[in-house]
Scaffold this motif. Sequence first.
Motif, PDB file in Angstrom:
ATOM      1  N   ILE A   1     -42.482 -61.553  -8.624  1.00  0.00           N
ATOM      2  CA  ILE A   1     -42.292 -60.459  -9.578  1.00  0.00           C
ATOM      3  C   ILE A   1     -43.578 -59.638  -9.639  1.00  0.00           C
ATOM      4  O   ILE A   1     -44.673 -60.193  -9.803  1.00  0.00           O
ATOM      5  CB  ILE A   1     -41.926 -61.018 -10.963  1.00  0.00           C
ATOM      6  CG1 ILE A   1     -40.566 -61.738 -10.886  1.00  0.00           C
ATOM      7  CG2 ILE A   1     -41.897 -59.922 -12.017  1.00  0.00           C
ATOM      8  CD1 ILE A   1     -40.193 -62.496 -12.136  1.00  0.00           C
ATOM      9  N   THR A   2     -43.465 -58.345  -9.498  1.00  0.00           N
ATOM     10  CA  THR A   2     -44.661 -57.493  -9.524  1.00  0.00           C
ATOM     11  C   THR A   2     -45.165 -57.316 -10.950  1.00  0.00           C
ATOM     12  O   THR A   2     -44.405 -57.455 -11.919  1.00  0.00           O
ATOM     13  CB  THR A   2     -44.372 -56.112  -8.914  1.00  0.00           C
ATOM     14  OG1 THR A   2     -43.434 -55.418  -9.753  1.00  0.00           O
ATOM     15  CG2 THR A   2     -43.823 -56.235  -7.512  1.00  0.00           C
ATOM     16  N   VAL A   3     -46.439 -56.984 -11.053  1.00  0.00           N
ATOM     17  CA  VAL A   3     -47.021 -56.692 -12.365  1.00  0.00           C
ATOM     18  C   VAL A   3     -46.306 -55.478 -12.979  1.00  0.00           C
ATOM     19  O   VAL A   3     -46.113 -55.422 -14.194  1.00  0.00           O
ATOM     20  CB  VAL A   3     -48.532 -56.435 -12.237  1.00  0.00           C
ATOM     21  CG1 VAL A   3     -49.123 -55.950 -13.566  1.00  0.00           C
ATOM     22  CG2 VAL A   3     -49.251 -57.694 -11.757  1.00  0.00           C
ATOM     23  N   ARG A   4     -45.897 -54.548 -12.130  1.00  0.00           N
ATOM     24  CA  ARG A   4     -45.168 -53.378 -12.617  1.00  0.00           C
ATOM     25  C   ARG A   4     -43.876 -53.800 -13.329  1.00  0.00           C
ATOM     26  O   ARG A   4     -43.567 -53.308 -14.411  1.00  0.00           O
ATOM     27  CB  ARG A   4     -44.839 -52.441 -11.448  1.00  0.00           C
ATOM     28  CG  ARG A   4     -44.275 -51.087 -11.864  1.00  0.00           C
ATOM     29  CD  ARG A   4     -43.807 -50.306 -10.628  1.00  0.00           C
ATOM     30  NE  ARG A   4     -44.857 -50.207  -9.618  1.00  0.00           N
ATOM     31  CZ  ARG A   4     -45.797 -49.274  -9.615  1.00  0.00           C
ATOM     32  NH1 ARG A   4     -45.810 -48.353 -10.560  1.00  0.00           N
ATOM     33  NH2 ARG A   4     -46.713 -49.251  -8.651  1.00  0.00           N
ATOM     34  N   GLU A   5     -43.147 -54.724 -12.718  1.00  0.00           N
ATOM     35  CA  GLU A   5     -41.908 -55.212 -13.328  1.00  0.00           C
ATOM     36  C   GLU A   5     -42.199 -56.003 -14.603  1.00  0.00           C
ATOM     37  O   GLU A   5     -41.491 -55.871 -15.609  1.00  0.00           O
ATOM     38  CB  GLU A   5     -41.151 -56.095 -12.336  1.00  0.00           C
ATOM     39  CG  GLU A   5     -40.624 -55.359 -11.122  1.00  0.00           C
ATOM     40  CD  GLU A   5     -40.071 -56.307 -10.080  1.00  0.00           C
ATOM     41  OE1 GLU A   5     -38.963 -56.044  -9.578  1.00  0.00           O
ATOM     42  OE2 GLU A   5     -40.754 -57.320  -9.765  1.00  0.00           O
ATOM     43  N   LEU A   6     -43.250 -56.822 -14.550  1.00  0.00           N
ATOM     44  CA  LEU A   6     -43.594 -57.653 -15.703  1.00  0.00           C
ATOM     45  C   LEU A   6     -43.975 -56.806 -16.909  1.00  0.00           C
ATOM     46  O   LEU A   6     -43.541 -57.073 -18.038  1.00  0.00           O
ATOM     47  CB  LEU A   6     -44.753 -58.586 -15.345  1.00  0.00           C
ATOM     48  CG  LEU A   6     -45.266 -59.480 -16.482  1.00  0.00           C
ATOM     49  CD1 LEU A   6     -44.231 -60.543 -16.821  1.00  0.00           C
ATOM     50  CD2 LEU A   6     -46.593 -60.129 -16.099  1.00  0.00           C
ATOM     51  N   THR A   7     -44.803 -55.790 -16.707  1.00  0.00           N
ATOM     52  CA  THR A   7     -45.333 -55.005 -17.821  1.00  0.00           C
ATOM     53  C   THR A   7     -44.352 -53.957 -18.331  1.00  0.00           C
ATOM     54  O   THR A   7     -44.580 -53.362 -19.386  1.00  0.00           O
ATOM     55  CB  THR A   7     -46.644 -54.307 -17.406  1.00  0.00           C
ATOM     56  OG1 THR A   7     -46.390 -53.463 -16.265  1.00  0.00           O
ATOM     57  CG2 THR A   7     -47.713 -55.332 -17.036  1.00  0.00           C
ATOM     58  N   ASN A   8     -43.271 -53.734 -17.613  1.00  0.00           N
ATOM     59  CA  ASN A   8     -42.272 -52.762 -18.046  1.00  0.00           C
ATOM     60  C   ASN A   8     -41.689 -53.159 -19.399  1.00  0.00           C
ATOM     61  O   ASN A   8     -41.223 -54.278 -19.584  1.00  0.00           O
ATOM     62  CB  ASN A   8     -41.143 -52.676 -17.008  1.00  0.00           C
ATOM     63  CG  ASN A   8     -40.044 -51.724 -17.446  1.00  0.00           C
ATOM     64  OD1 ASN A   8     -40.301 -50.658 -17.999  1.00  0.00           O
ATOM     65  ND2 ASN A   8     -38.806 -52.120 -17.212  1.00  0.00           N
ATOM     66  N   GLY A   9     -41.742 -52.251 -20.363  1.00  0.00           N
ATOM     67  CA  GLY A   9     -41.173 -52.506 -21.679  1.00  0.00           C
ATOM     68  C   GLY A   9     -41.985 -53.449 -22.539  1.00  0.00           C
ATOM     69  O   GLY A   9     -41.456 -54.021 -23.503  1.00  0.00           O
ATOM     70  N   TYR A  10     -43.268 -53.609 -22.224  1.00  0.00           N
ATOM     71  CA  TYR A  10     -44.112 -54.523 -23.012  1.00  0.00           C
ATOM     72  C   TYR A  10     -44.250 -54.030 -24.442  1.00  0.00           C
ATOM     73  O   TYR A  10     -44.543 -52.856 -24.700  1.00  0.00           O
ATOM     74  CB  TYR A  10     -45.501 -54.618 -22.382  1.00  0.00           C
ATOM     75  CG  TYR A  10     -46.505 -55.389 -23.214  1.00  0.00           C
ATOM     76  CD1 TYR A  10     -46.405 -56.768 -23.365  1.00  0.00           C
ATOM     77  CD2 TYR A  10     -47.556 -54.726 -23.856  1.00  0.00           C
ATOM     78  CE1 TYR A  10     -47.326 -57.473 -24.120  1.00  0.00           C
ATOM     79  CE2 TYR A  10     -48.491 -55.424 -24.612  1.00  0.00           C
ATOM     80  CZ  TYR A  10     -48.365 -56.804 -24.738  1.00  0.00           C
ATOM     81  OH  TYR A  10     -49.273 -57.496 -25.498  1.00  0.00           O
ATOM     82  N   VAL A  11     -44.024 -54.942 -25.407  1.00  0.00           N
ATOM     83  CA  VAL A  11     -44.179 -54.610 -26.820  1.00  0.00           C
ATOM     84  C   VAL A  11     -44.714 -55.828 -27.550  1.00  0.00           C
ATOM     85  O   VAL A  11     -44.307 -56.963 -27.272  1.00  0.00           O
ATOM     86  CB  VAL A  11     -42.840 -54.149 -27.446  1.00  0.00           C
ATOM     87  CG1 VAL A  11     -41.786 -55.250 -27.354  1.00  0.00           C
ATOM     88  CG2 VAL A  11     -43.023 -53.708 -28.890  1.00  0.00           C
ATOM     89  N   ASP A  12     -45.657 -55.602 -28.446  1.00  0.00           N
ATOM     90  CA  ASP A  12     -46.250 -56.672 -29.258  1.00  0.00           C
ATOM     91  C   ASP A  12     -46.060 -56.297 -30.714  1.00  0.00           C
ATOM     92  O   ASP A  12     -46.677 -55.351 -31.218  1.00  0.00           O
ATOM     93  CB  ASP A  12     -47.733 -56.816 -28.929  1.00  0.00           C
ATOM     94  CG  ASP A  12     -48.388 -58.002 -29.635  1.00  0.00           C
ATOM     95  OD1 ASP A  12     -47.761 -58.557 -30.564  1.00  0.00           O
ATOM     96  OD2 ASP A  12     -49.513 -58.365 -29.265  1.00  0.00           O
ATOM     97  N   ASN A  13     -45.175 -57.030 -31.378  1.00  0.00           N
ATOM     98  CA  ASN A  13     -44.826 -56.719 -32.758  1.00  0.00           C
ATOM     99  C   ASN A  13     -44.724 -58.014 -33.540  1.00  0.00           C
ATOM    100  O   ASN A  13     -44.021 -58.941 -33.136  1.00  0.00           O
ATOM    101  CB  ASN A  13     -43.497 -55.956 -32.796  1.00  0.00           C
ATOM    102  CG  ASN A  13     -43.109 -55.500 -34.193  1.00  0.00           C
ATOM    103  OD1 ASN A  13     -42.821 -56.322 -35.053  1.00  0.00           O
ATOM    104  ND2 ASN A  13     -43.090 -54.192 -34.396  1.00  0.00           N
TER     105      ASN A  13
END
Length: 320
Positions: free
Chosen positions: A8-20
């Motif tokens: 899995i690419t970092v691009r795919e992993l970080t897509n839609g990242y949210v910290d709430n």
Amino acid sequence: MQIELHKITVRELTNGYVDNNENGVRAYGGRLDVRPPYQREFVYKEKQRDAVIDTLTQGFPLNVMYWAVRDDDTFEIIDGQQRTISLCQFARGDFHYDMRFFSNLTPEEQGRFLDYRLMVYVCDGGDERDLKRCMEKLRAFHAMRLKVDHTFDIFGQIEFYETLWEGEPSVYRDYSRTKEQVLSLRPFIDSLEKDWCLTHIDAIPDNFLFYQTESGEALQLTDWEYSGMQDPHVDIAMFCIYCLYDRRQCDRLMDIYFEGACDRLTRAKIYAYIAMCGLLWSNWCEFKRRLGVEFGEYSLRQYRYAKDFYRCAKEQMEEA
């Protein structure tokens, strides 16, 4: 349990990242539960965080991560939580590495970072056939009612591993409160009648050995290092916490072991054992951490079991 390696690419992993705080931390297009709501006991220090980014920018291999498949086809991180958060935060511009934010990298550098391929083992435990066979084996062993001359004292082991910290405080700020809550379950446990017998204690999936014989596939329970006299239902709790089961999955395992006949009082007792054993192995992880051995999310999850299943036990005790 089926385990498959995914790249899995970092691009795919970080897509839609949210910290709430209310919704926890999510990534991978919202399909990856990185950290549940309000879970904040352990975070990487700057040196550890920078080491993750350095590994990628140098093109070196990053340690593999483990995800678990959920029933709704989403994923939960088993191991790799802090590495994932470090990658997502850097890509979002939350911190700099080597005096440069992600936005300061050249387009080529950004592309190499985002196209870096992570090795992720995806674990799918949805097939219950092996689970049922493991629980049948465990029931048969418990039914033998074997006796030995030594016991496994859960509360004694909790205290023992804490003494190995040599006076240093826990890494968890609310450890004293959590320990107090877990220890408060002891009168409830002591008040119950139990089928005291030889208990494996380490009855985890890794110790159920499937192998082929001339007559077909056989199953053997191995590794008796921790075994001793104890309530055999402790083995169910140990299986749950090693698999990092949530409450629903723990309930399902109990239903399989008891063949659909787990009463509320027994369920409350096993919840209590999950809390107790979670604290025990959390203390063991803290001891190992002082020796330089890190268990990452596994250690954190054991501590969460101590906290979360204390509440589950109390709720179930009131209903029983």
